[in-house]
Structures are given as structure tokens and as C-alpha cells.
Design a protein around this motif. Structure first.
Motif, PDB file in Angstrom:
ATOM      1  N   THR A   1      -9.055  -3.441  -3.106  1.00 51.31           N
ATOM      2  CA  THR A   1      -9.438  -3.390  -1.689  1.00 51.31           C
ATOM      3  C   THR A   1     -10.826  -2.835  -1.432  1.00 51.31           C
TER       4      THR A   1
ATOM      5  N   ASP B   1       0.848  -1.185   0.000  1.00 56.99           N
ATOM      6  CA  ASP B   1       0.000   0.000   0.000  1.00 56.99           C
ATOM      7  C   ASP B   1       0.891   1.245   0.000  1.00 56.99           C
TER       8      ASP B   1
ATOM      9  N   GLN C   1     -10.015  -8.748   4.785  1.00 58.30           N
ATOM     10  CA  GLN C   1     -10.156  -7.708   3.774  1.00 58.30           C
ATOM     11  C   GLN C   1     -10.485  -8.357   2.436  1.00 58.30           C
TER      12      GLN C   1
ATOM     13  N   SER D   1      -5.115   0.224  -6.231  1.00 58.58           N
ATOM     14  CA  SER D   1      -5.645  -0.101  -4.910  1.00 58.58           C
ATOM     15  C   SER D   1      -7.155  -0.278  -4.906  1.00 58.58           C
TER      16      SER D   1
ATOM     17  N   VAL E   1      -2.454  -6.212   4.409  1.00 63.29           N
ATOM     18  CA  VAL E   1      -3.825  -6.639   4.190  1.00 63.29           C
ATOM     19  C   VAL E   1      -4.017  -7.981   4.886  1.00 63.29           C
TER      20      VAL E   1
ATOM     21  N   ALA F   1      -9.392  -7.776  -0.341  1.00 63.62           N
ATOM     22  CA  ALA F   1      -8.182  -8.046  -1.124  1.00 63.62           C
ATOM     23  C   ALA F   1      -7.646  -9.444  -0.866  1.00 63.62           C
TER      24      ALA F   1
END
Length: 367
Positions: free
Chosen positions: A341, A238, A253, A337, A249, A255
Motif C-alpha cells: 500500500t 488490513d 490506492q 502491508s 482498499v 494496492a
């Protein structure tokens, strides 16, 4: 860490939403009502039939006798879902608005017209006075408090007095209650179907979910021969959360599901939660095979390329990371991102993109 705290952190440094492994589907209710179910229940593919009962993360029901006419969304995740469902003309405001270039092209113009009620969390007075009859909550926990520097949320009584009903996205608002790691997109798909029932757009919701399932299913079939112990280690870097201390992560999450479905192994999949600050020593110890350069959309291809270049340059020059296997081999994944996410239909596209990068011989097609 509880979702309300992490979302407060995300408002400052990261990605604005959290994840949980719920199904969020629908089943027939009493007296012919359609029920948008809590985690673990199957999702109905039938058109919405009012009244519709929607359960929050704790199982408490909210009943809709008709489709809402004025909707406020807490952030870009629920906003994008409603735009995709064709209910964007009913959205009268949002918090955490999508950044420049972050909405998909087919809904970007409609999204740009939605009034911004708060650059971050919508102020309590503005939300209660908005005239909304529905508030779609993406990242608050179920206690009714926002915490983490996010401000004071209205009470249940204040929502009721203002005539505002609430729907929670199970895939992002229920992290603390998730029974297990999130490894697929059923929670996201359930949220899309639930919103479809509430807004009377079930047919569109079913079509969106079917498309997601087709894309993910194709990847699953293509990677069927990849043994579990052959999955490459994968780190979501990130970059926009800052480089002084990396943000990992965790297993709750969305992701984590994207990474898993793409045939990789989240090196921080043992973190019980959504996001967690870790050390560079922790990253070095994991020594991932691949690193995703997690940058937010800058609004243009040229600016995005520069952001990816900057993230890669940091990893190649930073003493702690320049010796990592992924860095030495140039194994970088340039996927943004937001689509990784933030819960939404594009998570399925991201699965394809990552899988194609990691397994180009097996996964030929990517969006």
C-alpha cells in the motif's frame, strides 16, 4: 473520501498513504529546462538538466535551478524513494518514520540515521524551522490544509518565506484528482523519475524504473493467457486497522494496481477512492477467492510470522468470515502491508509475490 481525510485516518489506523493513477513523467521544458510533468505526461529518460520544473496535481509549476541540499520527507514512502536514488545523505528529517524492519536491507542503515521530526505529521514550526530547501509531500491534498486531525499545514507564503520548495508524489497525493482507477505502477514510476530529476539522480531513477518494469512485465507475460473472467477475487485484509470494522482498499490506492497487475480482481475495486471503511457483511457478500493478510512489519521474522498467524486465526474463528471461500480453502497471502500500500520500488516485487502465490504454475519466480 478526499485523500487528506483518509490520510488522517491512516495515521491512526491504517497505512499512511493514499494512491492516484498519475503518470508524473517528464518532458522537455522551455529554454532547455527539464520538466517533471503532471499526470498523463510521459517521463523523460534523459539525465536531469537544470532548471527543472515540477508540476503539482493542479498543474502549478515549481522551478529548481539546482539540486536541493537539505530535504525533509513527509513519510516513509518518499524517504525510501530518496534513499534508493542515492540522495539519502541530503535528507535532514522525516515525519511518519518507517517502522522497525520496514526499509529494505540495502538502505536500512542510512534510513535509521535520518532524524525524526515528527512521529506523525511534522509540526508546522519544526518543518518551517528545519532549514530544508525541499519538502517532499506524500499525502497532503492540494488545498494546503491537512485536516482530519492532522494539524495545520504551513501556507504557501510561509513555505516561501522559509525558503522551502515542495514536490508532491503524484501517485499518493493526488487521489481526489485522479481521472480513473489506478491499475498500473506508472504513477509510482513517474514519481521516482521526477525525484531523480529534481535531485540530479536521473540515471539511478531510470535504472530503478527499468527494474520495476522488467519484473511486472514478466508477470504480465506469464499471465497473458488468464482471461479477465478467470481472475480470482481478492481482498486486502488490513488486520492492523482493526477487526471491528474492516478497511477496504479502493480503486485509487496503489494496492489496487498491485492486485490488478498480479492477475487478481480487487473485490472492492468498485470503491471510488483509496481507503473506505466497510462492514463484514460487505466482505461476506464479496466472498473473495483469496485474502491477503495485511500486517505491518514487526521487525523480525518470528514476530511477523506471529502477526500473520494472528490475522489468519481471526478469520478462521470469526463467525462472519470462517465460512468464506478463501478461508475454507486456506487461500491466504502472507505479504506485508507496507510493500503493498505504500508507493515505492518494492511494489513490483509485491506483484511478483502475489502472482506467484495465486498462479504458481505460470509465475515461477518471486522475490
Amino acid at each position: 473520501m478526499r485523500s487528506r481525510v483518509l490520510c488522517g485516518m491512516a495515521a491512526t489506523v491504517a497505512l499512511l498513504v493514499t494512491g492516484c493513477g498519475s503518470d508524473g513523467g517528464a518532458k522537455p521544458g522551455d529554454a532547455g529546462a527539464a520538466t517533471a510533468a503532471a499526470p498523463g505526461a510521459g517521463a523523460s529518460s534523459a539525465p536531469a538538466v537544470f532548471p527543472v520544473k515540477v508540476k503539482d496535481c493542479a498543474g502549478k509549476e515549481t522551478v529548481f535551478g539546482s539540486a536541493p541540499k537539505k530535504i525533509v520527507t513527509s513519510n516513509a514512502s518518499s524517504l525510501e524513494m530518496l534513499l534508493k536514488l542515492g540522495a539519502g545523505d541530503r535528507v535532514i528529517g522525516t515525519g511518519f518514520p518507517p517502522g522497525k524492519g520496514t526499509l529494505p536491507a540495502d538502505v536500512a542503515d542510512a534510513g535509521a540515521k535520518v532524524p525524526v521530526l515528527g512521529d506523525m505529521v511534522i509540526p508546522k514550526e519544526k518543518l518551517l524551522g528545519s532549514g530544508a530547501d525541499l519538502y517532499v509531500e506524500t499525502f497532503a491534498d492540494m488545498s494546503g490544509g491537512m485536516g482530519g486531525g492532522m494539524g495545520t499545514a504551513p501556507t504557501a507564503q510561509e513555505y516561501q518565506a522559509a525558503g522551502i520548495k515542495r514536490v508532491f508524489l503524484h501517485s499518493t497525493a493526488c487521489t481526489a484528482m485522479a481521472p480513473a482507477a489506478v491499475q498500473d505502477l506508472t504513477g509510482v514510476e513517474g514519481d521516482i523519475k521526477n525525484l531523480g530529476q529534481v535531485t540530479g539522480t536521473s540515471a539511478k531513477a531510470d535504472a530503478l524504473v527499468a527494474d520495476m518494469e522488467k519484473k511486472v512485465g514478466a508477470v504480465k507475460t506469464a499471465l497473458a493467457g488468464v482471461a479477465a473472467d478467470k481472475r480470482p477475487g481478492y481482498f486486502f485484509f488490513d488486520f492492523d486497522a482493526g477487526t471491528k470494522q474492516p478497511m477496504a482498499v479502493g480503486d485509487r490506492q496503489v494496492a489496487n494496481a498491485v492486485i490488478t497487475l498480479a492477475g487478481a480482481r480487487n473485490v472492492f475495486g468498485d470503491v471510488d477512492g483509496d481507503f473506505k471503511p466497510v462492514s463484514w457483511e460487505d466482505v461476506v457478500a464479496k466472498n473473495p477467492d483469496w485474502i491477503q493478510l495485511g500486517v505491518r512489519n514487526r521487525g523480525s521474522d518470528a514476530e511477523n510470522k506471529k502477526a500473520f498467524d494472528d490475522a489468519e486465526k481471526f478469520l478462521r474463528e470469526f463467525p462472519a468470515t470462517k465460512g468464506l471461500k478463501a478461508v475454507q480453502e486456506g487461500h491466504f497471502v502472507r505479504v506485508g502491508s507496507e510493500v503493498t500500500t505504500i508507493a515505492g520500488t518494492r511494489n513490483a516485487d509485491t506483484v511478483q509475490q502475489i502472482a506467484h502465490t495465486l498462479f504458481p504454475d505460470q509465475v515461477k519466480d518471486a522475490q
